[in-house]
Design a protein around this motif. Structure first.
Motif, PDB file in Angstrom:
ATOM      1  N   VAL A  24     -42.617   8.124   6.114  1.00 39.22           N
ATOM      2  CA  VAL A  24     -42.118   8.289   7.484  1.00 39.22           C
ATOM      3  C   VAL A  24     -42.577   9.657   7.972  1.00 39.22           C
ATOM      4  O   VAL A  24     -42.245  10.685   7.375  1.00 39.22           O
ATOM      5  N   LEU A  25     -43.364   9.646   9.048  1.00 42.28           N
ATOM      6  CA  LEU A  25     -43.896  10.903   9.609  1.00 42.28           C
ATOM      7  C   LEU A  25     -43.218  11.193  10.941  1.00 42.28           C
ATOM      8  O   LEU A  25     -43.320  10.419  11.891  1.00 42.28           O
ATOM      9  N   PHE A  26     -42.486  12.300  10.996  1.00 36.43           N
ATOM     10  CA  PHE A  26     -41.879  12.775  12.248  1.00 36.43           C
ATOM     11  C   PHE A  26     -42.749  13.908  12.776  1.00 36.43           C
ATOM     12  O   PHE A  26     -42.921  14.920  12.090  1.00 36.43           O
ATOM     13  N   VAL A  27     -43.298  13.762  13.984  1.00 32.96           N
ATOM     14  CA  VAL A  27     -44.038  14.867  14.601  1.00 32.96           C
ATOM     15  C   VAL A  27     -43.276  15.301  15.849  1.00 32.96           C
ATOM     16  O   VAL A  27     -43.216  14.574  16.845  1.00 32.96           O
ATOM     17  N   ALA A  28     -42.652  16.487  15.759  1.00 34.71           N
ATOM     18  CA  ALA A  28     -41.927  17.049  16.905  1.00 34.71           C
ATOM     19  C   ALA A  28     -42.919  17.854  17.739  1.00 34.71           C
ATOM     20  O   ALA A  28     -43.209  19.010  17.435  1.00 34.71           O
TER      21      ALA A  28
ATOM     22  N   GLU B 233     -30.400  15.598  14.738  1.00 38.93           N
ATOM     23  CA  GLU B 233     -29.399  14.528  14.608  1.00 38.93           C
ATOM     24  C   GLU B 233     -30.081  13.164  14.532  1.00 38.93           C
ATOM     25  O   GLU B 233     -29.680  12.296  13.746  1.00 38.93           O
ATOM     26  N   GLY B 234     -31.120  12.983  15.363  1.00 37.61           N
ATOM     27  CA  GLY B 234     -31.855  11.716  15.388  1.00 37.61           C
ATOM     28  C   GLY B 234     -32.558  11.443  14.071  1.00 37.61           C
ATOM     29  O   GLY B 234     -32.570  10.307  13.573  1.00 37.61           O
ATOM     30  N   ILE B 235     -33.149  12.489  13.479  1.00 33.56           N
ATOM     31  CA  ILE B 235     -33.836  12.349  12.180  1.00 33.56           C
ATOM     32  C   ILE B 235     -32.813  11.983  11.094  1.00 33.56           C
ATOM     33  O   ILE B 235     -33.066  11.100  10.268  1.00 33.56           O
ATOM     34  N   LYS B 236     -31.654  12.636  11.139  1.00 37.18           N
ATOM     35  CA  LYS B 236     -30.601  12.362  10.148  1.00 37.18           C
ATOM     36  C   LYS B 236     -30.191  10.884  10.191  1.00 37.18           C
ATOM     37  O   LYS B 236     -30.149  10.200   9.157  1.00 37.18           O
TER      38      LYS B 236
ATOM     39  N   VAL C 179     -33.179   8.586   8.986  1.00 38.51           N
ATOM     40  CA  VAL C 179     -33.382   8.644   7.530  1.00 38.51           C
ATOM     41  C   VAL C 179     -32.311   7.817   6.815  1.00 38.51           C
ATOM     42  O   VAL C 179     -32.631   7.007   5.925  1.00 38.51           O
ATOM     43  N   LEU C 180     -31.037   7.984   7.215  1.00 39.25           N
ATOM     44  CA  LEU C 180     -29.947   7.230   6.587  1.00 39.25           C
ATOM     45  C   LEU C 180     -30.126   5.728   6.806  1.00 39.25           C
ATOM     46  O   LEU C 180     -29.901   4.920   5.894  1.00 39.25           O
ATOM     47  N   MET C 181     -30.556   5.349   8.026  1.00 40.30           N
ATOM     48  CA  MET C 181     -30.755   3.939   8.356  1.00 40.30           C
ATOM     49  C   MET C 181     -31.894   3.332   7.512  1.00 40.30           C
ATOM     50  O   MET C 181     -31.771   2.225   6.983  1.00 40.30           O
TER      51      MET C 181
END
Length: 933
Positions: free
Chosen positions: A49-53, A238-241, A244-246
């Protein structure tokens, strides 16, 4: 050569000089034809999973709030307890497209890719997404399609919001990130009930890419130190948290998911990016999950910056990488082939795996980069004559085989540390070799451009001396000699063309290498002029000539210095203020000299003012608008009192409309600012009026009378109404002070003309531009005309730096365009920002045009001197361009050259525009009066 032809030739030559810098220093590094390379051992993760802010600065994420609490609590806990962290160092240009290409494909695009758009691929390239089994991505329509279009097959899926959502004036740009998180949540909920999608998601080599644009949008709209930018970081955290949990829950916490958070680029304090400042090139990197190292405690670590102490992270090992290193890291974690064009080095310290796996992975990495080196070498060998080809000696064929055999032996003998060390050496050599062959023709191309530059400048100097001075006699040319000369240069051109042809060089090489031929042919044709000039110069006083040369050199060096230190312009303007005293001009015109001195001192304040990045000060823009209104009303009053032969009712109507336009622009600026402050967006009526004002400002000056001061004042009012709409602070006052100085300059030049006895003093009040071109007897150039030309170049440079710009390609504040549009549109916004830069240039150019005609000089003669001065400056910066050292130095050097070349091209265009704005008049159709009989 006629004026239009000469300007056209000059424009063409300078465009070649400008473009050449990208070919020589920043051309595309891509090669094709390599075989894919994959680590033979099973990977630690099934999915990534790649998050690019987008637009997230490293310091903005890692630093603590004033209360000592983390800005992103979840990500902070990850880097402290679960994963590894560091800084990802990006490269120039720090834009979204090149940043994402470096992250996902592992190579650095050439600078020109920024100009080719965000959505299309100017070149085909491989990426981690392309090598994956499936990739699902969510985010911006400016980024995602680029990787889907470049993929082979139909396995890269994109989910984008509309382009209109990217609104800098919107209530909350964080909604872009909320959209992504919500759609990812819906996607996984849907997957539970769709067996096909459920199965696909449980395959290995799966990538999930979340592109989060809200932070970048809020940074542009409100700046990185704003409450909105910082709150957006918290929302992303908060969105990443939740995501990730989901995802962990969806996969039953199988421990087979790796996560990466990073950014494509940072952002300056004033909300822009593109150059090489650390705030733009330092981005965060946090990696956790399957196959990733846990936090490593350290007692001490050394970095040149002091961030660790500021961020309270001294005890956790910081693992810095280059941005392109993230692509091989992703490939290694999920076991896909390394992207074919990747130049990244696998950062082994991020991996939590066996020494065998690390050695095999870095070996695969080394072979993959070596493959590129071999293709690059064979390409260069094929396009270079064998006796001229110089190979890269450290990596000869035998050395390559030796490296590979030795490494494979070390791995078989389980001497993994030696194998890793050898692979890193091989990677470094292969990258050096890639750079060597990529820059193989640099010296050759650089010399060609330098020869063209010097030849062109020499030719312009000869044209000035031959056509506009009395230094040479008219020399009769010998037709036979001319033909011999022509055929000689034609032969040289053919030899060069043939040499390039047999080496199958790119078509651009023909332009760069053949350009000096006609330029130097034109110079050599004037050989009799050079000989005649040498004879005449020997009779001049040597001391006077050397003195003039030294003063000229000092003047040009001051201009060059101003690109590094804006305050140099202040010193120059203060020297200008003393010019009437130095030359004794103040004795004959005390009032004019006093006004000139006061305005020079006033203008000298602007280069000392804060640069782009200051807080908006709309009250100063409103004050500038009101001051312009006051001056306009005073002017309107004096125009009404003037004699009838200099005015009519139509002229008064035009003037009144321009005054009204200033008042409306002042109101629009205030109204738009309030609306955006209250998060109500850009009012549609304001937007329509802004665009109408811009269009009308280009036409209105052409409807005004062509009397010198009336036309120049009309140009000022029209451009000022647009400039107010593009202003955010003190720069709104700049055109007023600059125009005042320009009017004083026109008067001072009349006094100088009389002082040196070159011509009689003109009556400027009744001088008409429309009849200026009818002057049949232009005078020849005088030494003082070099000073006039220098003044013009100095004022043009002041017009750029005096408005808060810096010598950088990211010298802009996006807030400047908010009266016209707030939805992200890079080329439209760029065009408006260029217009803002150009408006002061037009004011200076119109004043210079007035000086040329009132001092009885042809429009070509003074302009040619201007061209020589600017070309010498450009040549100076051409040799200062570099592609080594820090990215700040590289970005600054290329910015300087691009700026000075752009200024030169603009000056050539402004010359024609100034003639149009001062001499042409559009006649409105008048109503016919019918008289009753």
């Amino acid at each position: 050569m006629g004026i239009p032809v000469f300007i056209l030739a000059g424009l063409l030559v300078h465009c070649v000089f400008l473009v050449s810098i990208f070919e020589i220093y920043f051309s595309s590094p891509l090669v094709h034809g390599m075989a894919p390379q994959q680590t033979p051992l099973p990977p630690p993760a099934q999915r990534l999973v790649l998050f690019v802010a987008d637009g997230l600065r490293a310091d903005s994420l890692y630093e603590l709030n004033s209360s000592g609490t983390p800005r992103a609590p979840y990500l902070r806990s990850i880097l402290e307890n679960n994963g590894s962290w560091g800084i990802s160092h990006t490269r120039v240009p720090t834009e979204s497209r090149p940043g994402h290409v470096a992250l996902i494909a592992g190579f650095y695009e050439d600078v020109s890719a920024v100009a080719k758009g965000w959505k299309e691929n100017p070149v085909e390239f491989d990426s981690v997404f392309n090598e994956s089994k499936y990739t699902w991505s969510w985010g911006s329509p400016d980024i995602l399609p680029m990787f889907a279009k470049g993929a082979t097959g139909d396995h890269v899926y994109t989910f984008c919001y509309t382009a209109e959502s990217e609104d800098f004036g919107a209530q909350d740009a964080a909604k872009l990130d909320t959209w992504v998180f919500d759609h990812v949540k819906s996607f996984f909920n849907y997957a539970r009930s769709n067996q096909t999608l459920f199965s696909a998601l449980h395959e290995d080599k799966v990538v999930l890419f979340l592109h989060l644009l809200g932070i970048d949008t809020n940074g542009h709209a409100h700046r990185p130190n704003s409450r909105e930018y910082k709150e957006n970081i918290k929302k992303v955290d908060e969105g990443i948290k939740e995501t990730v949990l989901m995802i962990e829950n969806f996969y039953g916490n199988d421990g087979k998911t790796a996560f990466i958070l990073t950014s494509d680029h940072g952002m300056t304090d004033w909300g822009s990016h593109g150059a090489g400042h650390p705030s733009e090139t330092l981005t965060p990197l946090i990696v956790w999950g399957a196959g990733v190292n846990y936090p490593q405690k350290v007692t001490s670590q050394f970095f040149e910056d002091n961030f660790l102490k500021e961020w309270k992270l001294e005890d956790l090992k910081r693992l810095d990488v280059n941005q392109a290193d993230i692509a091989p890291l992703m490939a290694s974690l999920i076991g896909v082939p390394f992207p074919l064009n990747s130049v990244g080095t696998l950062p082994l310290e991020y991996l939590n795996n066996s020494a065998h796996f690390k050695a095999e992975s870095i070996f695969t990495n080394a072979v993959q980069i070596l493959e590129q080196f071999k293709v690059k070498m064979s390409q260069k060998k094929e396009t270079t004559l064998s006796f001229l080809f110089t190979p890269f000696k450290p990596l000869s064929d035998s050395e390559q085989i030796n490296f590979l055999k030795k490494t494979r032996l070390y791995i078989q003998q389980q001497r993994y540390d030696e194998a890793v060390s050898l692979c890193k050496t091989l990677i470094n050599l292969a990258l050096e070799g890639l750079s060597y062959y990529h820059t193989y023709d640099r010296l050759f191309l650089g010399l060609s451009i330098a020869m063209g530059f010097v030849g062109w400048t020499t030719y312009v100097i000869l044209v000035i001396i031959k056509t506009h001075t009395n230094l040479t006699k008219t020399v009769q040319t010998n037709d036979k000699e001319s033909m011999v000369l022509f055929y000689s240069f034609a032969f040289v051109g053919m030899i060069i063309a043939f040499f390039l042809l047999i080496q199958t060089c790119p078509w651009t090489y023909y332009i760069y290498c053949l350009l000096p031929v006609p330029v130097w042919y034109a110079v050599v044709r004037e050989l009799p002029v050079i000989q005649d000039l040498a004879t005449n110069l020997s009779s001049l006083r040597i001391g006077q000539s050397i003195g003039f040369l030294l003063v000229s050199t000092l003047g040009i060096e001051i201009l060059v210095f101003s690109f590094f230190y804006r305050s140099t312009l202040t010193i120059g303007l203060l020297v200008f203020a003393g010019w009437p005293v130095i030359t004794q001009l103040w004795i004959q015109a005390k009032r004019t000299a006093l006004i000139w001195t006061l305005l020079c001192v006033l203008l000298a304040i602007f280069p000392l003012m804060p640069v782009v990045g200051r807080e908006p000060n709309i009250s100063l823009v409103i004050a500038a608008g009101l001051l312009t209104l006051l001056i306009s009303c005073f002017s309107l009053g004096s125009l009404c009192k003037s004699e009838n032969k200099y005015r009519n009712n139509e002229d008064l109507k035009i003037h009144f409309y321009q005054v009204l336009s200033i008042a409306v622009s002042t109101y629009i600026v205030s109204s738009t600012h309030d609306s955006l402050e209250n998060k109500q967006g850009l009012p549609v009526l304001n937007q329509i009026i802004s665009w109408m004002t811009l269009v009308s400002s280009l036409v209105l000056p052409l409807l005004s009378p062509t009397f010198l001061f009336q036309r120049l004042f009309s140009v000022l009012l029209s451009l000022m109404s647009t400039y107010l709409l593009l202003s955010t602070g003190y720069e709104a006052l700049f055109p007023l002070v600059l125009s005042g100085l320009m009017f004083a300059w026109i008067n001072m030049e009349q006094e100088a003309l009389q002082h040196y006895g070159l011509s009689h003093k003109q009556k400027l009040a009744v001088f008409n531009f429309a009849y200026a071109t009818d002057i049949t007897q232009f005078r020849q150039l005088h030494l003082d005309d070099v000073r006039r030309s220098f003044f013009f170049v100095f004022f043009i440079v002041t017009a750029f730096f005096g408005t808060g710009n810096i010598a950088s390609i990211n010298s802009f504040d996006p807030a400047s365009v908010y009266c016209f549009l707030t939805v992200f549109s890079p080329f439209m916004m760029g065009g408006l920002l260029v217009l803002k830069v150009v408006i002061p240039f037009v004011l200076v150019s119109c004043a210079f045009e007035a000086i040329q005609v009132t001092t009885q000089l042809s429009s070509k003669s003074l302009f040619l001197i201007v061209l020589v001065i600017s070309d010498i400056m450009a040549l100076h910066f051409f040799f200062l361009v570099k592609d080594y050292g820090s990215w700040l130095d590289i970005g600054t050097s290329i910015s300087h050259y691009v700026l000075v070349m752009s200024l030169t091209i603009f000056m050539m265009l402004m010359n024609g525009l100034a003639q149009l704005l001062t001499t042409k008049r559009l006649e409105l159709p008048r109503r016919t009066k019918h008289h009753s009989t």
